[in-house]
Design a protein around this motif. Structure first.
Motif, PDB file in Angstrom:
ATOM      1  N   ARG A   2      37.310  49.565  36.143  1.00  0.00           N
ATOM      2  CA  ARG A   2      35.687  49.836  35.739  1.00  0.00           C
ATOM      3  C   ARG A   2      35.188  51.089  36.818  1.00  0.00           C
ATOM      4  O   ARG A   2      35.735  50.899  37.791  1.00  0.00           O
ATOM      5  CB  ARG A   2      34.748  48.610  36.067  1.00  0.00           C
ATOM      6  CG  ARG A   2      35.134  47.479  34.775  1.00  0.00           C
ATOM      7  CD  ARG A   2      34.142  46.571  34.934  1.00  0.00           C
ATOM      8  NE  ARG A   2      34.837  45.606  35.919  1.00  0.00           N
ATOM      9  CZ  ARG A   2      34.078  44.716  36.709  1.00  0.00           C
ATOM     10  NH1 ARG A   2      32.941  44.283  36.145  1.00  0.00           N
ATOM     11  NH2 ARG A   2      34.717  43.925  37.405  1.00  0.00           N
ATOM     12  N   ALA A   3      34.432  51.725  36.306  1.00  0.00           N
ATOM     13  CA  ALA A   3      33.917  52.707  37.099  1.00  0.00           C
ATOM     14  C   ALA A   3      33.411  52.323  38.585  1.00  0.00           C
ATOM     15  O   ALA A   3      33.476  53.099  39.268  1.00  0.00           O
ATOM     16  CB  ALA A   3      32.844  53.919  36.095  1.00  0.00           C
ATOM     17  N   ILE A  34      29.100  45.630  40.965  1.00  0.00           N
ATOM     18  CA  ILE A  34      30.228  45.100  40.720  1.00  0.00           C
ATOM     19  C   ILE A  34      29.859  43.880  40.027  1.00  0.00           C
ATOM     20  O   ILE A  34      29.980  42.885  40.982  1.00  0.00           O
ATOM     21  CB  ILE A  34      31.422  45.423  41.347  1.00  0.00           C
ATOM     22  CG1 ILE A  34      31.766  46.751  41.933  1.00  0.00           C
ATOM     23  CG2 ILE A  34      32.956  44.664  40.901  1.00  0.00           C
ATOM     24  CD1 ILE A  34      32.703  47.023  43.189  1.00  0.00           C
ATOM     25  N   ALA A  35      30.062  43.591  38.679  1.00  0.00           N
ATOM     26  CA  ALA A  35      29.931  42.335  38.179  1.00  0.00           C
ATOM     27  C   ALA A  35      31.217  41.703  38.267  1.00  0.00           C
ATOM     28  O   ALA A  35      32.442  42.249  37.971  1.00  0.00           O
ATOM     29  CB  ALA A  35      29.315  42.278  36.921  1.00  0.00           C
ATOM     30  N   ASN A  61      30.900  39.147  51.036  1.00  0.00           N
ATOM     31  CA  ASN A  61      30.524  39.257  49.795  1.00  0.00           C
ATOM     32  C   ASN A  61      31.952  40.016  48.831  1.00  0.00           C
ATOM     33  O   ASN A  61      32.142  39.602  47.891  1.00  0.00           O
ATOM     34  CB  ASN A  61      29.360  40.281  49.571  1.00  0.00           C
ATOM     35  CG  ASN A  61      28.285  39.732  50.200  1.00  0.00           C
ATOM     36  OD1 ASN A  61      28.036  38.299  50.163  1.00  0.00           O
ATOM     37  ND2 ASN A  61      27.068  40.476  50.357  1.00  0.00           N
ATOM     38  N   LEU A  62      32.509  41.007  49.821  1.00  0.00           N
ATOM     39  CA  LEU A  62      33.721  41.596  49.034  1.00  0.00           C
ATOM     40  C   LEU A  62      34.792  40.406  49.040  1.00  0.00           C
ATOM     41  O   LEU A  62      35.417  40.419  47.759  1.00  0.00           O
ATOM     42  CB  LEU A  62      34.175  42.839  49.985  1.00  0.00           C
ATOM     43  CG  LEU A  62      35.401  43.514  49.670  1.00  0.00           C
ATOM     44  CD1 LEU A  62      35.395  44.087  48.192  1.00  0.00           C
ATOM     45  CD2 LEU A  62      35.740  44.392  50.992  1.00  0.00           C
ATOM     46  N   THR A  68      36.982  36.178  42.723  1.00  0.00           N
ATOM     47  CA  THR A  68      36.587  35.821  41.397  1.00  0.00           C
ATOM     48  C   THR A  68      37.748  36.262  40.345  1.00  0.00           C
ATOM     49  O   THR A  68      37.828  35.941  39.231  1.00  0.00           O
ATOM     50  CB  THR A  68      35.312  36.679  40.949  1.00  0.00           C
ATOM     51  OG1 THR A  68      35.577  38.178  40.701  1.00  0.00           O
ATOM     52  CG2 THR A  68      34.317  36.130  41.531  1.00  0.00           C
ATOM     53  N   GLY A  69      38.585  37.114  40.793  1.00  0.00           N
ATOM     54  CA  GLY A  69      39.675  37.417  39.962  1.00  0.00           C
ATOM     55  C   GLY A  69      40.968  36.603  39.984  1.00  0.00           C
ATOM     56  O   GLY A  69      40.672  35.503  40.641  1.00  0.00           O
TER      57      GLY A  69
END
Length: 142
Positions: A2-3, A34-35, A61-62, A68-69
């Motif tokens: 994603r962009a 970034i969702a 947070n990063l 989440t992936g």
């Protein structure tokens, strides 16, 4: 990819704690855009964005966004000179059982982010400034 992920990765690693408030706010805004969940490709690219410290909690947070992936993002034990955040990612994946047992045992499962130092030293020492920064209070321990 994603962009918004591409833009974040293109700016490189997170700044250290000496960066200006504007620079940190800029990176926070990029990261917030970034969702999750992220794809495997995005998660792998984002692992290159950890800086030298926790950047007032932005690195946490990063890390949470990367997690989440699809896990594990790292499939081998990080080298001893790798960024501490890679060691944290590996340790969390190994402790959660996300790394196959044969890989973890062959490569020596990491159980501490800072081997050789007492467990109270490092990222999660109770009362440390890093803990307060992680909660977003922007406390700096001098």
């Amino acid at each position: 990819m994603r962009a918004e992920v591409h833009r974040f990765v293109a700016e490189g690693p997170l700044p250290d704690g000496d960066a200006s408030e504007e620079e940190i706010d800029h990176r926070v805004g990029q990261l917030a855009a970034i969702a999750g969940p992220v794809t495997a490709e995005e998660a792998t690219a984002l692992t290159a964005c950890f800086g030298p410290d926790d950047c007032y909690g932005v690195a946490w947070n990063l890390l949470h966004l990367i997690e989440t992936g699809p896990n594990p993002v790292l499939t081998t034990v990080p080298t001893p000179d790798a960024n501490d955040w890679h060691h944290i990612l590996w340790t969390r994946a190994a402790n959660a059982g996300l790394v196959p047992a044969d890989v973890a045992s062959e490569q020596g499962e990491v159980v501490d982010v800072h081997p050789g130092r007492p467990s109270w030293q490092g990222w999660s020492r109770p009362g440390a400034g890093a803990l307060r920064r992680r909660r977003g209070l922007m406390t700096v321990r001098i």
